[in-house]
Enzyme design. Sequence first.
Site, PDB file in Angstrom:
ATOM      1  N   ASP A  57     -13.098  -3.515  -0.838  1.00 40.62           N
ATOM      2  CA  ASP A  57     -12.341  -4.710  -1.581  1.00 40.62           C
ATOM      3  C   ASP A  57     -13.355  -4.914  -3.094  1.00 40.62           C
ATOM      4  OD1 ASP A  57     -10.216  -5.150  -0.046  1.00 40.62           O
ATOM      5  OD2 ASP A  57     -11.388  -6.186   1.686  1.00 40.62           O
ATOM      6  N   THR A  91     -16.582 -26.105   3.933  1.00 40.57           N
ATOM      7  CA  THR A  91     -17.466 -26.177   4.904  1.00 40.57           C
ATOM      8  C   THR A  91     -18.742 -25.824   4.595  1.00 40.57           C
ATOM      9  OG1 THR A  91     -15.790 -25.972   6.748  1.00 40.57           O
ATOM     10  CG2 THR A  91     -18.062 -25.888   7.617  1.00 40.57           C
ATOM     11  N   SER A 106       0.782  -1.210  -0.005  1.00 43.83           N
ATOM     12  CA  SER A 106      -0.056   0.000  -0.106  1.00 43.83           C
ATOM     13  C   SER A 106       0.803   1.326  -0.056  1.00 43.83           C
ATOM     14  CB  SER A 106      -1.011  -0.089   1.122  1.00 43.83           C
ATOM     15  OG  SER A 106      -1.879  -1.132   0.999  1.00 43.83           O
ATOM     16  N   LYS A 132      -9.730  -6.412  10.205  1.00 45.10           N
ATOM     17  CA  LYS A 132     -10.683  -5.735   9.254  1.00 45.10           C
ATOM     18  C   LYS A 132     -11.998  -5.944  10.043  1.00 45.10           C
ATOM     19  CE  LYS A 132      -8.851  -6.370   4.714  1.00 45.10           C
ATOM     20  NZ  LYS A 132      -9.226  -7.035   3.321  1.00 45.10           N
ATOM     21  N   GLY A 141     -15.660 -17.315   3.779  1.00 50.55           N
ATOM     22  CA  GLY A 141     -14.956 -16.392   4.996  1.00 50.55           C
ATOM     23  C   GLY A 141     -15.202 -14.912   4.672  1.00 50.55           C
ATOM     24  N   GLY A 142     -14.180 -14.314   5.119  1.00 56.64           N
ATOM     25  CA  GLY A 142     -14.420 -12.877   5.112  1.00 56.64           C
ATOM     26  C   GLY A 142     -13.948 -12.469   3.713  1.00 56.64           C
ATOM     27  N   ALA A 143     -13.072 -12.776   3.133  1.00 53.34           N
ATOM     28  CA  ALA A 143     -12.760 -12.273   1.696  1.00 53.34           C
ATOM     29  C   ALA A 143     -14.357 -12.578   0.861  1.00 53.34           C
ATOM     30  CB  ALA A 143     -11.635 -13.336   1.142  1.00 53.34           C
ATOM     31  N   ALA A 155     -21.752 -25.756   5.792  1.00 58.34           N
ATOM     32  CA  ALA A 155     -22.675 -25.098   6.549  1.00 58.34           C
ATOM     33  C   ALA A 155     -22.183 -23.518   6.460  1.00 58.34           C
ATOM     34  CB  ALA A 155     -22.382 -25.429   7.732  1.00 58.34           C
TER      35      ALA A 155
HETATM   36  P1  ATR Z   1     -10.630 -14.982   4.934  1.00 56.06           P
HETATM   37  O1  ATR Z   1     -10.886 -13.572   5.663  1.00 56.06           O
HETATM   38  O2  ATR Z   1      -9.149 -14.906   4.259  1.00 56.06           O
HETATM   39  O3  ATR Z   1     -11.540 -15.327   4.043  1.00 56.06           O
HETATM   40  P2  ATR Z   1     -11.331 -16.911   6.862  1.00 56.06           P
HETATM   41  O4  ATR Z   1     -12.720 -15.848   7.125  1.00 56.06           O
HETATM   42  O5  ATR Z   1     -10.749 -17.438   7.951  1.00 56.06           O
HETATM   43  O6  ATR Z   1     -10.340 -15.925   6.019  1.00 56.06           O
HETATM   44  O7  ATR Z   1     -11.971 -17.736   5.549  1.00 56.06           O
HETATM   45  C1  ATR Z   1     -11.132 -18.495   4.844  1.00 56.06           C
HETATM   46  C2  ATR Z   1     -11.860 -19.354   3.845  1.00 56.06           C
HETATM   47  O8  ATR Z   1     -10.904 -20.103   3.140  1.00 56.06           O
HETATM   48  C3  ATR Z   1     -13.016 -20.410   4.247  1.00 56.06           C
HETATM   49  O9  ATR Z   1     -13.917 -20.476   3.164  1.00 56.06           O
HETATM   50  C4  ATR Z   1     -12.346 -21.578   4.430  1.00 56.06           C
HETATM   51  O10 ATR Z   1     -13.078 -22.675   4.272  1.00 56.06           O
HETATM   52  P3  ATR Z   1     -13.664 -23.341   5.731  1.00 56.06           P
HETATM   53  O11 ATR Z   1     -14.870 -22.252   5.910  1.00 56.06           O
HETATM   54  O12 ATR Z   1     -14.193 -24.702   5.380  1.00 56.06           O
HETATM   55  O13 ATR Z   1     -12.753 -23.290   6.748  1.00 56.06           O
HETATM   56  C5  ATR Z   1     -11.330 -21.682   3.269  1.00 56.06           C
HETATM   57  N1  ATR Z   1     -10.116 -22.199   3.232  1.00 56.06           N
HETATM   58  C6  ATR Z   1      -9.076 -22.173   4.090  1.00 56.06           C
HETATM   59  N2  ATR Z   1      -8.157 -23.143   3.606  1.00 56.06           N
HETATM   60  C7  ATR Z   1      -8.709 -23.980   2.910  1.00 56.06           C
HETATM   61  C8  ATR Z   1      -8.367 -25.305   2.140  1.00 56.06           C
HETATM   62  N3  ATR Z   1      -7.043 -25.902   2.259  1.00 56.06           N
HETATM   63  N4  ATR Z   1      -9.159 -25.666   1.322  1.00 56.06           N
HETATM   64  C9  ATR Z   1     -10.295 -25.490   1.017  1.00 56.06           C
HETATM   65  N5  ATR Z   1     -10.853 -24.174   1.485  1.00 56.06           N
HETATM   66  C10 ATR Z   1      -9.961 -23.450   2.520  1.00 56.06           C
END
Ligand code: ATR
Length: 272
Positions: free
Chosen positions: A101, A151, A16, A65, A128-130, A153
């Site tokens: 983002d 996951t 940045s 964040k 997840g967050g991204a 769910a």
């Molecule tokens: P971020 O803010 O970077 O999105 P996060 O909120 O912890 O971080 O979310 C990480 C995401 O990457 C989640 O969707 C996670 O899947 P899970 O919900 O099943 O944990 C996914 N992720 C992380 N490592 C992974 C891997 N090795 N294979 C598949 N998905 C992965």
Amino acid sequence: MSKYAVVGNPVSHSLSPQIHARFAQQFNERITYTRILSSANDFPKTLDRFFELDGQGLNITLPFKETAVRWVDHLSDDARLAQAVNTISRNASGYIGHNTDGVGLVRDLRLHHKLDLSGLNTLILGAGGAAKGIIGPLLRAGAKISIANRTVAKAKNLALHLVEYGLTQKGDIPVYALDACEGKYDLVLNATSAEATGQSLDSSEVCVGAFCYDLFYQLDRPTSFCNLAAKQQALCTADGLGMLVEQAAEAYLIWRGKRPKTGPVIESLRKS
Ligand code: ATR
């Protein structure tokens, strides 16, 4: 001189400062932009101190964040939906938390990759967050979204979150396990953190014939997801350097009312 900074942990890798220095150069403006390393405990104090010492605006990066949502006085719509803040500005009514983002991603896809997102069959890998940060602007741009996550769910919860925000109707967003996706996609976005943690991504063959985009980037070589997509016969692949520069340009616009040119900055970072 106006003061800006990015707060994170770790933060030494952040591009940045280089990006904002290049933006300021375009307008002949004098700004400072530094990196601030903070612990989780000190995060609120770090922000208080920065603004007390006349700071004008902050970027917030991992892992703060979500925490920043509680520090600001107001949230933009995108930040509220994402429940994450990556940019803070100030005005007479207090501190405003933004999330640039998703808009950054959409602008990169449109401007630099010439994609028309309207009606585009789009698969987001990760929930997840991204993923949360990009989904609102993608929906606004007219993309037809499905979500696949390791996951299931969590993907279902994300889809429900969108219904609660009135952005979609129940059942609008198909949800899959990462290794059991169905369908054929025009655009596949990797929003998992697998690469950041050095893990591999076990997805079904979703990249065949698709434009595959990794939110993650590496300056010197293709990311693992881009390699995986190429192996699966993707139409083409791209990493998230353009998104990084575009989300920064949105922050510059919020802070200083001017939109910098992004193309030359992306090019110069890639060369450097
Ligand atoms: P971020 O803010 O970077 O999105 P996060 O909120 O912890 O971080 O979310 C990480 C995401 O990457 C989640 O969707 C996670 O899947 P899970 O919900 O099943 O944990 C996914 N992720 C992380 N490592 C992974 C891997 N090795 N294979 C598949 N998905 C992965």
